[in-house]
Design an enzyme around this catalytic site. Structure first.
Site, PDB file in Angstrom:
ATOM      1  CE  LYS A 203      -4.040   1.925   2.386  1.00  0.00           C
ATOM      2  NZ  LYS A 203      -4.916   1.780   3.574  1.00  0.00           N
ATOM      3  CE  LYS A 257      -6.507   1.716  -0.966  1.00  0.00           C
ATOM      4  NZ  LYS A 257      -7.290   1.666   0.293  1.00  0.00           N
TER       5      LYS A 257
END
Length: 335
Positions: A203, A257
């Site tokens: 992330k 992500k």
């Protein structure tokens, strides 16, 4: 007759397989299907609430009753799973995000309703604290620092409570060190060996999250940034090392992500670990496509499909996307 082009190409002409629709379909290497889709949804308190999100045209915050209705449509379209994100009252948010430990909090009540009324659809829940904190960070804030170990302990407790409510997959996104192993142990100790973990393995500290933060009501709360625990967008090798630790700690699935700016990471993760890999086409990616389409600058439907197909080409087994219902409808019309 031999043409000069044949002499140059050695009679190999790439356009032969592109000459007609049927040949293109025969040799297509990757396909997007409804089975590739996970639909992220936003939940709010109340009854009969559908709140359009200005920064995400076509996306709404929904109360649980309306979410159940939407989930029934998603299930009928064949979408395998939802990922739920709560927008709770400000009065319930505090420095430690303590409401994440309430068995009857918004996210857990949503899970119970979904499993009761739409049992065929999977429910994926996040144990990050940002929807529950008064400062908008993903962890517990102590003297200006997001404390790792205390956050992990709380996330593990929240994971068990979410499993109690019926969550099928826990998806920890707060990027604390050691969280996957601690959550796995907590789930196993509570008898939830069959509850999976989809790790937000990489992330990034991205600028693409803005509309999402508005959607869950943290946009105006965030103090500072998240660079001390999210990954630097410049660091691909660090991202793979981070994912490797999650694999060692027991992650069942890995997520990247944001999505499209990090297709190289999707590919590297799939090649390195062989686990199911998912990409999150985040709010900023969705909103820029919608905005450009609304202005007539692009063909929104084609770009939507093209971007999702790119994830498949990069090795992803599925995509979390706000386009899920639109895509599922379009695919159903293709027959």
């Amino acid at each position: 007759m031999t043409n000069i082009v044949d002499q140059i190409t050695g009679h190999r002409r790439m356009r032969r397989n592109r000459k007609a629709d049927w040949t293109r379909r025969l040799v297509q290497e990757n396909r997007l299907t409804v089975d590739d889709l996970i639909w992220p949804v936003f939940v709010v308190p109340g009854t009969n609430v559908v709140e359009p999100i200005a920064a995400m045209p076509g996306v709404n915050r929904m109360s649980i009753d309306r979410l159940v209705e939407a989930a029934k449509e998603a299930a009928d379209l064949g979408i395998p799973a939802l990922a739920t994100f709560p927008n709770i009252e400000m009065s319930l948010r505090d420095e430690t995000g303590s409401n994440c430990l309430a068995g009857d909090n918004l996210i857990n009540e949503a899970t119970r309703a979904l499993k009761r009324h739409v049992p065929s659809i999977g429910v994926i829940t996040d144990v990050a604290l940002d929807p529950f904190t008064s400062h908008g960070h993903d962890g517990i804030l102590r003297e200006g620092e997001i404390v790792n170990d205390e956050t992990v302990e709380q996330a593990a407790k929240a994971a068990v409570i979410q499993a109690d409510a019926g969550s099928d997959i826990i998806a920890p996104s707060e990027m604390m060190d050691g969280r996957i192993g601690v959550i796995r142990q907590a789930l196993d100790d509570a008898g939830y060996q069959n509850v999976g973990i989809m790790s937000y393995a990489t992330k990034f500290a991205s600028a693409f999250y803005g509309p999402y933060r508005d959607a869950i009501g943290t946009g105006g709360l965030l103090k500072g940034d998240k660079k001390t625990y999210y990954i630097d967008p410049a660091n691909g090798t660090e991202a793979i090392r981070d994912a490797a630790l999650d694999v060692e700690e027991g992650a069942d699935m890995l997520m990247v992500k944001p999505g499209l700016p990090y297709l190289d990471i999707c590919w590297r993760m799939k090649e390195a670990f062989g686990l199911p890999v998912f990409a999150y086409q985040v709010s900023g990616e969705y909103s820029q496509i919608k905005a450009a389409a609304m202005n007539g600058w692009i063909d929104g439907d084609r770009v939507m499909m093209e971007t999702l197909l790119a994830f498949k080409r990069a090795g992803c087994d599925g995509i979390l996307t706000y386009f899920a219902v639109e895509v599922a409808r379009a695919l159903s019309k293709r027959g």
